[in-house]
Design a protein around this motif. Sequence first.
Motif, PDB file in Angstrom:
ATOM      1  N   LEU A 147       3.139  -1.689 -14.042  1.00  0.00           N
ATOM      2  CA  LEU A 147       2.893  -2.229 -12.702  1.00  0.00           C
ATOM      3  C   LEU A 147       3.053  -1.149 -11.648  1.00  0.00           C
ATOM      4  O   LEU A 147       2.258  -1.035 -10.709  1.00  0.00           O
ATOM      5  CB  LEU A 147       3.870  -3.369 -12.407  1.00  0.00           C
ATOM      6  CG  LEU A 147       3.536  -4.733 -13.001  1.00  0.00           C
ATOM      7  CD1 LEU A 147       4.546  -5.773 -12.508  1.00  0.00           C
ATOM      8  CD2 LEU A 147       2.127  -5.177 -12.621  1.00  0.00           C
ATOM      9  N   TYR A 148       4.072  -0.305 -11.839  1.00  0.00           N
ATOM     10  CA  TYR A 148       4.322   0.760 -10.867  1.00  0.00           C
ATOM     11  C   TYR A 148       3.164   1.748 -10.817  1.00  0.00           C
ATOM     12  O   TYR A 148       2.765   2.216  -9.755  1.00  0.00           O
ATOM     13  CB  TYR A 148       5.629   1.492 -11.175  1.00  0.00           C
ATOM     14  CG  TYR A 148       6.839   0.774 -10.603  1.00  0.00           C
ATOM     15  CD1 TYR A 148       6.797   0.239  -9.316  1.00  0.00           C
ATOM     16  CD2 TYR A 148       8.011   0.622 -11.332  1.00  0.00           C
ATOM     17  CE1 TYR A 148       7.884  -0.424  -8.789  1.00  0.00           C
ATOM     18  CE2 TYR A 148       9.108  -0.038 -10.803  1.00  0.00           C
ATOM     19  CZ  TYR A 148       9.042  -0.563  -9.524  1.00  0.00           C
ATOM     20  OH  TYR A 148      10.111  -1.224  -8.989  1.00  0.00           O
ATOM     21  N   ALA A 169       0.793  -3.906  -3.906  1.00  0.00           N
ATOM     22  CA  ALA A 169       1.918  -2.969  -3.891  1.00  0.00           C
ATOM     23  C   ALA A 169       3.187  -3.664  -3.415  1.00  0.00           C
ATOM     24  O   ALA A 169       4.282  -3.416  -3.942  1.00  0.00           O
ATOM     25  CB  ALA A 169       1.589  -1.782  -2.996  1.00  0.00           C
ATOM     26  N   ALA A 170       3.039  -4.565  -2.436  1.00  0.00           N
ATOM     27  CA  ALA A 170       4.207  -5.268  -1.914  1.00  0.00           C
ATOM     28  C   ALA A 170       4.806  -6.175  -2.982  1.00  0.00           C
ATOM     29  O   ALA A 170       6.026  -6.204  -3.189  1.00  0.00           O
ATOM     30  CB  ALA A 170       3.812  -6.084  -0.690  1.00  0.00           C
ATOM     31  N   LEU A 171       3.939  -6.894  -3.692  1.00  0.00           N
ATOM     32  CA  LEU A 171       4.430  -7.786  -4.749  1.00  0.00           C
ATOM     33  C   LEU A 171       5.160  -6.994  -5.819  1.00  0.00           C
ATOM     34  O   LEU A 171       6.234  -7.380  -6.271  1.00  0.00           O
ATOM     35  CB  LEU A 171       3.263  -8.561  -5.366  1.00  0.00           C
ATOM     36  CG  LEU A 171       2.787  -9.764  -4.560  1.00  0.00           C
ATOM     37  CD1 LEU A 171       1.577 -10.400  -5.220  1.00  0.00           C
ATOM     38  CD2 LEU A 171       3.918 -10.788  -4.410  1.00  0.00           C
ATOM     39  N   VAL A 172       4.565  -5.857  -6.204  1.00  0.00           N
ATOM     40  CA  VAL A 172       5.181  -5.036  -7.245  1.00  0.00           C
ATOM     41  C   VAL A 172       6.562  -4.570  -6.807  1.00  0.00           C
ATOM     42  O   VAL A 172       7.498  -4.538  -7.596  1.00  0.00           O
ATOM     43  CB  VAL A 172       4.271  -3.828  -7.592  1.00  0.00           C
ATOM     44  CG1 VAL A 172       5.014  -2.828  -8.460  1.00  0.00           C
ATOM     45  CG2 VAL A 172       3.011  -4.310  -8.293  1.00  0.00           C
ATOM     46  N   SER A 173       6.685  -4.233  -5.514  1.00  0.00           N
ATOM     47  CA  SER A 173       8.011  -3.753  -5.109  1.00  0.00           C
ATOM     48  C   SER A 173       8.976  -4.907  -4.872  1.00  0.00           C
ATOM     49  O   SER A 173      10.173  -4.698  -4.744  1.00  0.00           O
ATOM     50  CB  SER A 173       7.907  -2.849  -3.884  1.00  0.00           C
ATOM     51  OG  SER A 173       7.496  -3.598  -2.774  1.00  0.00           O
ATOM     52  N   ALA A 174       8.470  -6.163  -4.842  1.00  0.00           N
ATOM     53  CA  ALA A 174       9.364  -7.298  -4.596  1.00  0.00           C
ATOM     54  C   ALA A 174       9.941  -7.893  -5.873  1.00  0.00           C
ATOM     55  O   ALA A 174      11.006  -8.499  -5.854  1.00  0.00           O
ATOM     56  CB  ALA A 174       8.614  -8.379  -3.825  1.00  0.00           C
ATOM     57  N   ILE A 175       9.235  -7.696  -7.014  1.00  0.00           N
ATOM     58  CA  ILE A 175       9.645  -8.456  -8.206  1.00  0.00           C
ATOM     59  C   ILE A 175      10.588  -7.752  -9.192  1.00  0.00           C
ATOM     60  O   ILE A 175      11.005  -8.392 -10.158  1.00  0.00           O
ATOM     61  CB  ILE A 175       8.404  -8.962  -8.995  1.00  0.00           C
ATOM     62  CG1 ILE A 175       7.495  -7.788  -9.342  1.00  0.00           C
ATOM     63  CG2 ILE A 175       7.681 -10.046  -8.231  1.00  0.00           C
ATOM     64  CD1 ILE A 175       6.340  -8.150 -10.243  1.00  0.00           C
ATOM     65  N   ILE A 207       0.878   2.620  -7.641  1.00  0.00           N
ATOM     66  CA  ILE A 207       0.661   3.944  -7.033  1.00  0.00           C
ATOM     67  C   ILE A 207      -0.813   4.094  -6.643  1.00  0.00           C
ATOM     68  O   ILE A 207      -1.144   4.559  -5.546  1.00  0.00           O
ATOM     69  CB  ILE A 207       1.074   5.069  -8.007  1.00  0.00           C
ATOM     70  CG1 ILE A 207       2.598   5.088  -8.137  1.00  0.00           C
ATOM     71  CG2 ILE A 207       0.575   6.426  -7.520  1.00  0.00           C
ATOM     72  CD1 ILE A 207       3.109   6.015  -9.209  1.00  0.00           C
ATOM     73  N   ILE A 208      -1.685   3.638  -7.562  1.00  0.00           N
ATOM     74  CA  ILE A 208      -3.124   3.725  -7.261  1.00  0.00           C
ATOM     75  C   ILE A 208      -3.447   2.876  -6.029  1.00  0.00           C
ATOM     76  O   ILE A 208      -4.127   3.318  -5.099  1.00  0.00           O
ATOM     77  CB  ILE A 208      -3.958   3.249  -8.471  1.00  0.00           C
ATOM     78  CG1 ILE A 208      -3.677   4.166  -9.659  1.00  0.00           C
ATOM     79  CG2 ILE A 208      -5.445   3.218  -8.136  1.00  0.00           C
ATOM     80  CD1 ILE A 208      -4.242   3.683 -10.971  1.00  0.00           C
TER      81      ILE A 208
END
Length: 641
Positions: free
Chosen positions: A89-90, A45-51, A94-95
């Motif tokens: 990715l989002y 989740a962190a990676l997804v929100s960083a890229i 969420i999952i």
Amino acid sequence: MSKINNSPKASAVTKKKNVILRVLGMLYRDYPRLVPITACCILFAALVSAIPAIFIQKITAAIEIHVLTGDYAAAAKEIVPSIIFLASLYVISIIAITVDTQLTAKITQGFLSKMRIRMFRGMQNLPIKYFDTHKHGDIMSYYTNDIDTLRELISRSIPTLLRSGIIVLTVFGIMIYYSVWLTLILILGVILMLLVSKKAGGGSAKHFIGLQRSVGKLEGYVQEMMNGQKVVKVFSREEKCSEEFRAVNNTLYEESFKAHAYSNVLGPVIMNIGNIMYVIIATVGGLFLLIPNFYNLSLSSIPFGISIVVPFLNMTKQFTGNINQLSQQINSIVMAMAGANRVFELIDEEPEADDGYVTLVNARVDENGNITEVPEHTGKWAWRHPHSEDGSVTYTLLRGDVRMTDVDFEYEEGKPVLRDVSVYAEPGQKVAFVGATGAGKTTITNLINRYYDIADGKIRYDGININKIKKSDLRRSLGIVLQETNLFTGTVMDNIRYGKLEATDEECIAAAKLSGADDFIRRLPAGYNTELSGNGSNLSQGQRQLIAIARAAVADPPVMILDEATSSIDTRTEAIVQAGMDKLMQGRTVFVIAHRLSTVRNSDVIMVLDHGRIIERGSHEKLIAEKGTYYQLYTGAFELE
Ligand SMILES: Nc1ncnc2c1ncn2[C@@H]1O[C@H](COP(=O)(O)OP(=O)(O)OP(=O)(O)O)[C@@H](O)[C@H]1O
Ligand SMILES: [Mg+2]
């Protein structure tokens, strides 16, 4: 004994630094699968929100190149797949976040529950000395306030550290890749932020530790005052207590205020430094755009342009926002360290040593007197004594023969309480201790059941050195009625059954009859099912003692120790108790301590203690004839009566 005294402090200091690592280690050991799964979810989740910055860069570049030139088809061809990929990715993220939150809750609450059990189990194994030297309310607060700091640490701080740490690192990497100049400017801002948080965080740390300690003190004080309410009222000390409470409360207020005043300032300051950084980056980025052929010092081949500045601004917000998040955790980490340190102090406390290897077993004796160990209850017990030299095992029948030889003892170094005490009690004998208050009578019983260990001399039980006997088995063979009665929440029946958990109702009632308690119990509103509360505060002191005697009697022990067991019981009821006890204790050993000398008159041997020494011993008649201290005590007591 000095060992027990020093160890908690020493261990607390050495463990202080790695207390968080220790919590992490324990977490992993408790949940070896769930912890990595949760960490992976947080990571993802962190990676997804960083890229997203990468996609913003792509989309902005597509707009810059294609849309501005009117080539919408080419623009759509580059933008649409990026958007679809990002959206998927989002969805997965969420999952991952849902799984993460559920698991974090499970791990946190489960871990706390396990910790409480660890603490309680540890506490149960502590020597009596620990409870003699620690405030009970303070110990209580380990279970409530201190452990609660771990909840915040595990459910919020550690996940945030992981999440924000990953975002900061990833975003930092992307930023360097896009523009070294802009990143350098941002780093200056971050250094400023770190300095501020170190100052504020460092300032609050010591107050958070003080805060934890103050809460413990407050709980300790409240508990002491609750126990002592009657004394407080009888001396009309309510005002003084309120004053003392105000002082304790004030310390708590001040520590708490300082801790939070420092820490509350941290968030807003850091957030605003972040906002300023945003403006600076926007301005400087804009200025760079104006410089023709600007040398960006970038690691990427992407030319410096609006498609770099726009995602960079986005990342600046993300970067400073997450640094802020990280700094916010300093408080709860400091607090958790303070709390965890106290919790570990309890867990690390040296347990009551027990290197005994002689155990108590069910036994059967054949006609030749041979003892064999059997699994079922036979009503006979034997000491199972393994010998390490030749691997053999010998059995000694449990008879209740207790011998103390030249025993010296002191609670505190340099203050001897018992000197050269020798006591011989054969099975079936009733041995009495009399003597002035503080002479050391209770202390002798504390040594027989090994609440404390002797400094010098020997205590033998059925010929075996009691240091070799496993403590739980030793205590199981002793029926003890302590000088201060303790009853637990539950019915009268439950309290009697405490002496032998598998006892039937009939056995409990028989024990109560024997100890003279049956009469008054039947007159209680619900008889044996009457609920006792707050240490039996709904009973009279003498009634509490009768229940305590019944509780010891139901265990049917070979050795019985009665320490002022009948001190609050009227003489007529006491005679009934005595008769019952005499019947019960036939062929067994009884130690009686009593100030009321009529209680000890019929003992086989009476020991007169004076300042930790036995100064006279013998039967009642012998001691009276000797006209010594016992004679004086006895006749003096009669004169007083
Ligand atoms: N837990 C303890 N820590 C330190 N000293 C103790 C402790 N318990 C008792 N003492 C000291 O040991 C001495 C003997 O105490 P003990 O309780 O054995 O007296 P006692 O003969 O049972 O008196 P009483 O008749 O009042 O019950 C006393 O001087 C007391 O101050
Ligand atoms: Mg005593």
